[in-house]
Design a protein around this motif. Structure first.
Motif, PDB file in Angstrom:
ATOM      1  N   ILE A 264       0.853  -1.193   0.000  1.00 32.61           N
ATOM      2  CA  ILE A 264       0.000   0.000   0.000  1.00 32.61           C
ATOM      3  C   ILE A 264       0.887   1.240   0.000  1.00 32.61           C
ATOM      4  O   ILE A 264       1.793   1.376   0.833  1.00 32.61           O
ATOM      5  CB  ILE A 264      -0.927   0.024   1.228  1.00 32.61           C
ATOM      6  CG1 ILE A 264      -1.722  -1.281   1.326  1.00 32.61           C
ATOM      7  CG2 ILE A 264      -1.859   1.223   1.164  1.00 32.61           C
ATOM      8  CD1 ILE A 264      -2.499  -1.420   2.613  1.00 32.61           C
ATOM      9  N   THR A 265       0.623   2.142  -0.922  1.00 37.54           N
ATOM     10  CA  THR A 265       1.342   3.408  -0.978  1.00 37.54           C
ATOM     11  C   THR A 265       0.346   4.549  -0.818  1.00 37.54           C
ATOM     12  O   THR A 265      -0.671   4.597  -1.525  1.00 37.54           O
ATOM     13  CB  THR A 265       2.104   3.567  -2.309  1.00 37.54           C
ATOM     14  OG1 THR A 265       2.962   2.447  -2.501  1.00 37.54           O
ATOM     15  CG2 THR A 265       2.928   4.841  -2.301  1.00 37.54           C
ATOM     16  N   HIS A 266       0.645   5.436   0.124  1.00 35.74           N
ATOM     17  CA  HIS A 266      -0.179   6.628   0.328  1.00 35.74           C
ATOM     18  C   HIS A 266       0.516   7.800  -0.363  1.00 35.74           C
ATOM     19  O   HIS A 266       1.590   8.246   0.050  1.00 35.74           O
ATOM     20  CB  HIS A 266      -0.336   6.915   1.826  1.00 35.74           C
ATOM     21  CG  HIS A 266      -1.132   8.146   2.121  1.00 35.74           C
ATOM     22  ND1 HIS A 266      -1.032   8.828   3.320  1.00 35.74           N
ATOM     23  CD2 HIS A 266      -2.045   8.838   1.385  1.00 35.74           C
ATOM     24  CE1 HIS A 266      -1.841   9.874   3.305  1.00 35.74           C
ATOM     25  NE2 HIS A 266      -2.462   9.897   2.141  1.00 35.74           N
ATOM     26  N   ASN A 286      -3.124  19.332  -3.468  1.00 34.62           N
ATOM     27  CA  ASN A 286      -2.680  18.081  -2.864  1.00 34.62           C
ATOM     28  C   ASN A 286      -3.883  17.294  -2.346  1.00 34.62           C
ATOM     29  O   ASN A 286      -4.822  17.863  -1.784  1.00 34.62           O
ATOM     30  CB  ASN A 286      -1.715  18.345  -1.706  1.00 34.62           C
ATOM     31  CG  ASN A 286      -0.376  18.854  -2.182  1.00 34.62           C
ATOM     32  OD1 ASN A 286      -0.046  18.774  -3.368  1.00 34.62           O
ATOM     33  ND2 ASN A 286       0.416  19.389  -1.268  1.00 34.62           N
ATOM     34  N   SER A 287      -3.841  15.997  -2.545  1.00 36.70           N
ATOM     35  CA  SER A 287      -4.898  15.118  -2.054  1.00 36.70           C
ATOM     36  C   SER A 287      -4.294  13.753  -1.786  1.00 36.70           C
ATOM     37  O   SER A 287      -3.135  13.493  -2.114  1.00 36.70           O
ATOM     38  CB  SER A 287      -6.042  15.010  -3.067  1.00 36.70           C
ATOM     39  OG  SER A 287      -5.581  14.416  -4.269  1.00 36.70           O
ATOM     40  N   SER A 288      -5.077  12.883  -1.180  1.00 30.19           N
ATOM     41  CA  SER A 288      -4.597  11.550  -0.830  1.00 30.19           C
ATOM     42  C   SER A 288      -5.085  10.524  -1.840  1.00 30.19           C
ATOM     43  O   SER A 288      -6.272  10.482  -2.184  1.00 30.19           O
ATOM     44  CB  SER A 288      -5.080  11.146   0.571  1.00 30.19           C
ATOM     45  OG  SER A 288      -4.409  11.885   1.564  1.00 30.19           O
ATOM     46  N   THR A 289      -4.146   9.712  -2.307  1.00 32.33           N
ATOM     47  CA  THR A 289      -4.456   8.559  -3.152  1.00 32.33           C
ATOM     48  C   THR A 289      -3.826   7.333  -2.529  1.00 32.33           C
ATOM     49  O   THR A 289      -2.648   7.353  -2.154  1.00 32.33           O
ATOM     50  CB  THR A 289      -3.909   8.745  -4.579  1.00 32.33           C
ATOM     51  OG1 THR A 289      -4.535   9.858  -5.191  1.00 32.33           O
ATOM     52  CG2 THR A 289      -4.156   7.495  -5.412  1.00 32.33           C
ATOM     53  N   LEU A 290      -4.613   6.266  -2.405  1.00 28.48           N
ATOM     54  CA  LEU A 290      -4.078   4.974  -1.993  1.00 28.48           C
ATOM     55  C   LEU A 290      -3.960   4.081  -3.218  1.00 28.48           C
ATOM     56  O   LEU A 290      -4.941   3.879  -3.934  1.00 28.48           O
ATOM     57  CB  LEU A 290      -4.988   4.300  -0.962  1.00 28.48           C
ATOM     58  CG  LEU A 290      -5.104   4.965   0.406  1.00 28.48           C
ATOM     59  CD1 LEU A 290      -6.033   4.147   1.306  1.00 28.48           C
ATOM     60  CD2 LEU A 290      -3.737   5.129   1.070  1.00 28.48           C
ATOM     61  N   SER A 291      -2.746   3.590  -3.489  1.00 23.73           N
ATOM     62  CA  SER A 291      -2.564   2.560  -4.506  1.00 23.73           C
ATOM     63  C   SER A 291      -2.258   1.260  -3.785  1.00 23.73           C
ATOM     64  O   SER A 291      -1.341   1.191  -2.954  1.00 23.73           O
ATOM     65  CB  SER A 291      -1.462   2.928  -5.493  1.00 23.73           C
ATOM     66  OG  SER A 291      -0.215   3.086  -4.841  1.00 23.73           O
ATOM     67  N   ILE A 292      -3.056   0.234  -4.085  1.00 20.94           N
ATOM     68  CA  ILE A 292      -3.005  -1.029  -3.350  1.00 20.94           C
ATOM     69  C   ILE A 292      -2.639  -2.117  -4.341  1.00 20.94           C
ATOM     70  O   ILE A 292      -3.410  -2.444  -5.246  1.00 20.94           O
ATOM     71  CB  ILE A 292      -4.368  -1.327  -2.694  1.00 20.94           C
ATOM     72  CG1 ILE A 292      -4.766  -0.153  -1.794  1.00 20.94           C
ATOM     73  CG2 ILE A 292      -4.327  -2.620  -1.902  1.00 20.94           C
ATOM     74  CD1 ILE A 292      -6.223  -0.159  -1.389  1.00 20.94           C
ATOM     75  N   ASP A 293      -1.447  -2.648  -4.200  1.00 18.93           N
ATOM     76  CA  ASP A 293      -0.915  -3.604  -5.170  1.00 18.93           C
ATOM     77  C   ASP A 293      -0.680  -4.954  -4.508  1.00 18.93           C
ATOM     78  O   ASP A 293      -0.134  -5.028  -3.388  1.00 18.93           O
ATOM     79  CB  ASP A 293       0.401  -3.078  -5.750  1.00 18.93           C
ATOM     80  CG  ASP A 293       0.979  -3.994  -6.798  1.00 18.93           C
ATOM     81  OD1 ASP A 293       0.472  -4.003  -7.930  1.00 18.93           O
ATOM     82  OD2 ASP A 293       1.936  -4.724  -6.486  1.00 18.93           O
ATOM     83  N   CYS A 294      -1.120  -6.007  -5.171  1.00 21.56           N
ATOM     84  CA  CYS A 294      -0.857  -7.347  -4.633  1.00 21.56           C
ATOM     85  C   CYS A 294      -0.856  -8.372  -5.765  1.00 21.56           C
ATOM     86  O   CYS A 294      -1.504  -8.176  -6.797  1.00 21.56           O
ATOM     87  CB  CYS A 294      -1.886  -7.731  -3.568  1.00 21.56           C
ATOM     88  SG  CYS A 294      -3.596  -7.698  -4.121  1.00 21.56           S
TER      89      CYS A 294
END
Length: 309
Positions: A264-266, A286-294
């Protein structure tokens, strides 16, 4: 709904006031007979949207759940305190002008009018690879999914054979006593070397949204899922893949609900376009994005949820 291009003369909009979308809001005093098929009002004809199945408008906790604009391929669902938007074409690579970002499976969510999940937007119209303009079209700019780095639509799909870039899409909206379920399904990932299918279910109830991504196929795949939060939302990591979300007086907990261990990258204010949202042409907040890799062995189901306090 998009830009007016110099490629299209003003006459192209001739029958706009008499289109089914416009007459739902205002009926012109005189009737205009539509005599041409080559006009704006024909963009979203039943020929283009045949196959989209929608069912809704039942009682939900004594509040009406309403669906707006389904004939256009744009969907607005009002359900209690939530407003949810999504869009889709019957074919992923339609042959008519319009809004053709890689936003299949994407949605935007508002709670009491406050944006929660958004898309990054398109900062400008620069065409070079890696620019903000190109990023705004990509699946990474939306609350969507890539499989093995591939999105729902090839970049510049017109460069490929139709059988490769095209797909069939369907959407069903169902209202139950305690929730509304939106199901989006497409054949877009069948062009992979190891073909896959994604069925996304978005489930709304009185105080939460859940996303269930059901992947069908075989073999191991690298799946990356993106969630873009409003620039007003603050994210704080708690534990066990949970994130506290705060936007003004609205608070909730975002949960990743599957056993695989994702990376997980914030992103927030990064050098890359991830971590920003376009507030006006050429301007980014600026805003928050979660990229969730698996890495996942298919078939598999990945679940996410945002429960409001």
């Amino acid at each position: 709904f998009g830009d007016i291009s110099p490629d299209f003369p003003p006459e192209w909009l001739l029958y706009l006031p008499w289109s089914t979308l416009a007459t739902d809001l205002f009926t012109p005093p005189s009737h205009k007979k539509v005599v041409s098929q080559d006009r704006w009002n024909q963009l979203w004809s039943q020929a283009n949207l045949q196959g989209l199945d929608t069912r809704t408008n039942k009682e939900l906790h004594n509040q009406k759940c309403t669906l707006t604009y389904p004939e256009s391929g744009w969907f607005r669902i009002e359900c209690g305190v939530f407003t949810l938007f999504y869009r889709m074409d019957k074919d992923t690579a339609p042959d008519y002008v319009g809004h053709h970002h890689q936003d299949l499976y994407h949605f935007c969510l508002y709670k009491n009018g406050t944006p929660i999940f958004v898309d990054s937007g398109r900062k400008n119209y620069q065409q070079a690879i890696g620019t903000w303009g190109q990023f705004g079209l990509s699946p990474q700019a939306h609350n969507s999914v890539t499989i093995d780095g591939i999105g729902s639509l090839p970049e510049k799909p017109y460069r490929y054979p139709i059988k490769y870039s095209n797909s069939k899409n369907s959407s069903i909206i169902e209202s139950y006593d305690d929730c509304v379920t939106i199901t989006v399904e497409s054949t877009c990932f069948k062009r992979l070397i190891k073909p896959a299918t994604l069925i996304r279910k978005i489930i709304l109830n009185t105080n939460s949204i859940r996303i269930e991504d059901q992947f069908r196929g075989a073999g191991e795949h690298d799946i990356t899922t993106y969630f873009h939060f409003s620039s007003n939302a603050d994210l704080q990591y708690t534990d066990s893949n949970d994130w506290q979300v705060q936007s003004g007086e609205i608070s909730g907990k975002f949960k990743i609900e599957f056993t695989e261990k994702p990376n997980i990258t914030h992103h927030r204010g990064d050098d890359s376009p991830l971590g920003g949202v376009v507030s006006a042409y050429g301007k980014v907040k600026n805003s928050s994005t979660l990229s969730i890799d698996c890495k996942v062995q298919l078939p598999a189901t990945l679940k996410y949820g945002l429960v409001f306090g």
